[in-house]
Write an enzyme that holds these catalytic residues in place. Structure first.
Site, PDB file in Angstrom:
ATOM      1  N   LYS A  28       0.834  -1.216   0.000  1.00 59.17           N
ATOM      2  CA  LYS A  28       0.000   0.000   0.000  1.00 59.17           C
ATOM      3  C   LYS A  28       0.866   1.263   0.000  1.00 59.17           C
ATOM      4  O   LYS A  28       0.626   2.192  -0.774  1.00 59.17           O
ATOM      5  CB  LYS A  28      -0.933  -0.013   1.231  1.00 59.17           C
ATOM      6  CG  LYS A  28      -1.904  -1.183   1.243  1.00 59.17           C
ATOM      7  CD  LYS A  28      -2.858  -1.131   2.425  1.00 59.17           C
ATOM      8  CE  LYS A  28      -2.199  -1.455   3.730  1.00 59.17           C
ATOM      9  NZ  LYS A  28      -1.740  -2.864   3.812  1.00 59.17           N
ATOM     10  N   THR A  29       1.876   1.281   0.849  1.00 65.07           N
ATOM     11  CA  THR A  29       2.768   2.446   0.906  1.00 65.07           C
ATOM     12  C   THR A  29       3.575   2.567  -0.381  1.00 65.07           C
ATOM     13  O   THR A  29       3.782   3.683  -0.897  1.00 65.07           O
ATOM     14  CB  THR A  29       3.709   2.328   2.109  1.00 65.07           C
ATOM     15  OG1 THR A  29       2.941   2.200   3.307  1.00 65.07           O
ATOM     16  CG2 THR A  29       4.594   3.567   2.221  1.00 65.07           C
TER      17      THR A  29
ATOM     18  N   ASP B  28      -1.346   6.619   6.789  1.00 69.95           N
ATOM     19  CA  ASP B  28      -1.393   5.182   7.028  1.00 69.95           C
ATOM     20  C   ASP B  28      -2.298   4.892   8.228  1.00 69.95           C
ATOM     21  O   ASP B  28      -2.439   5.728   9.129  1.00 69.95           O
ATOM     22  CB  ASP B  28       0.018   4.658   7.308  1.00 69.95           C
ATOM     23  CG  ASP B  28       0.119   3.155   7.139  1.00 69.95           C
ATOM     24  OD1 ASP B  28      -0.828   2.550   6.603  1.00 69.95           O
ATOM     25  OD2 ASP B  28       1.156   2.590   7.539  1.00 69.95           O
TER      26      ASP B  28
ATOM     27  N   THR C 245      -5.560  -1.388   7.296  1.00 70.76           N
ATOM     28  CA  THR C 245      -5.639  -2.842   7.370  1.00 70.76           C
ATOM     29  C   THR C 245      -7.017  -3.289   7.843  1.00 70.76           C
ATOM     30  O   THR C 245      -7.311  -4.483   7.862  1.00 70.76           O
ATOM     31  CB  THR C 245      -4.573  -3.392   8.336  1.00 70.76           C
ATOM     32  OG1 THR C 245      -4.712  -2.745   9.607  1.00 70.76           O
ATOM     33  CG2 THR C 245      -3.169  -3.136   7.800  1.00 70.76           C
TER      34      THR C 245
ATOM     35  N   ARG D 165       6.744  -8.108   1.801  1.00 64.47           N
ATOM     36  CA  ARG D 165       7.543  -7.662   2.946  1.00 64.47           C
ATOM     37  C   ARG D 165       8.162  -8.845   3.673  1.00 64.47           C
ATOM     38  O   ARG D 165       9.329  -8.811   4.068  1.00 64.47           O
ATOM     39  CB  ARG D 165       6.682  -6.846   3.912  1.00 64.47           C
ATOM     40  CG  ARG D 165       7.463  -6.272   5.103  1.00 64.47           C
ATOM     41  CD  ARG D 165       6.545  -5.541   6.053  1.00 64.47           C
ATOM     42  NE  ARG D 165       5.927  -4.391   5.401  1.00 64.47           N
ATOM     43  CZ  ARG D 165       4.881  -3.733   5.901  1.00 64.47           C
ATOM     44  NH1 ARG D 165       4.321  -4.127   7.033  1.00 64.47           N
ATOM     45  NH2 ARG D 165       4.382  -2.691   5.265  1.00 64.47           N
TER      46      ARG D 165
END
Length: 327
Positions: free
Chosen positions: A59-60, A104, A153, A213
């Site tokens: 997302k980032t 975020d 999330t 990640r």
């Protein structure tokens, strides 16, 4: 001058710098290409965007790529960091024309802060209340054109009024396929100058929880093990190094196994509530719901029912246990 080399920050180094480097999420990329290209053609600011999904899916990274596409500055903050209305006002008034504001975990914004954000998103104005009681008055400040990109999330925790104001689109990031994970690992290995065999790539991909990640974290830990033992990163080296940090053959960590075994052994396989599991395992509920459960559900090891969490037959099989409650 110190002989100690400057420490490299690896995660930004591994972050994709172009759309071609961003592997997976093709539907989202196609939609963003249309939105950004159309906005640029009209010489307008792209509309506000919301990305949601489990941690570590990109997302980032998408937000940074959008900023590069727009040639815009990106200002980054998070829901928990914006504690007061004044914090948000300070951020908004310091934006320049064309900037991107990335928030975020936006679902953790307080309701009173959301109320200030609504007119900023819809009309590009900031309403500030000066004074208290009968003498209080509102001052309206014009904001420069900006794009808000938010990530969460927990999409269900986002209020409907705030969710509806993301006129550019609300996009769900999906878990990655095994092939996509292998491509991501190969790309990261090339950036880090790591030599790895095809079997090593396959072994990491199969244990990476379908999450980039996690794959990059495993790749770095495997690299450390290989360097210390002066070995090439093969499947055997991957298995040995991941076993050392508690990762099993399907990517479960110690905390994942603890949650499953707690449900099986202490609660006869369930159903059992998240709060009860959190108390029994000494884990936070947010960690269980947002980090542990999504992968267990994806792997078919856990079911969510109206009465609570239930361990599946596959969970029992994974641990070599027999479900005595099922006839």
């Amino acid at each position: 001058m110190s002989d100690i080399p400057t420490t490299q920050i690896l995660d930004p180094q591994l972050r994709p710098n172009t759309w071609d480097e961003y592997i997976g999420q093709q539907s989202i990329k196609d939609n963003l290409h249309i939105l950004l290209t159309a906005a640029a053609g009209r010489k307008q600011q792209p509309e506000h965007l919301l990305f949601y999904g489990p941690p570590g899916l990109g997302k980032t990274t998408l937000s940074h790529l959008i900023a590069k596409e727009m040639k815009a500055e990106i200002k980054i903050t998070s829901g928990p960091a914006i504690e007061k209305v004044g914090d948000l006002a300070s951020i908004l008034t310091n934006l320049a024309s064309g900037d991107i504001l990335f928030i975020d975990e936006i679902h953790r914004l307080n309701t009173n802060i959301e109320e200030v954000l609504y007119p900023a998103m819809e009309s590009g104005v900031l309403d500030i209340i000066i004074g208290k009681g009968p003498s209080a008055r509102t001052i309206q400040l014009d904001l420069p054109p900006f794009t808000l990109i938010a990530a969460t999330t927990k999409i269900a925790s986002l209020s409907a009024p705030l969710r509806s104001r993301f006129s550019g689109g609300v996009f769900k990031l999906e878990f990655y396929s095994h092939l996509e994970m292998e491509q991501i690992i190969c790309q990261s290995a090339a950036k880090l100058g790591i030599e790895i065999t095809d079997s090593g790539v396959h072994a990491i991909a199969g244990r990476s929880r379908s999450t980039p990640r996690t794959a990059n974290y495993f790749l770095k830990r495997v690299r450390d093990y290989a360097e210390v033992h002066n070995e090439t990163i093969s499947e055997d080296v991957v298995l040995k190094s991941l076993e050392m940090i508690g990762i099993d053959d399907i990517g479960l960590r110690q905390t994942d196994r603890q949650v499953l075994l707690t449900i099986i052994e202490k609660f006869n396989g369930g159903p059992v509530g998240a709060k009860t599991i959190a108390t029994a395992t000494h884990e936070e509920i947010d960690s269980i719901e947002n980090v542990i459960e999504p992968y267990l559900i994806q792997k078919g090891l856990l079911e969510l029912t109206p009465r609570g969490r239930v361990a599946t037959k596959e969970a029992y099989d994974h641990f070599g246990l027999e479900n005595s409650s099922k006839k």
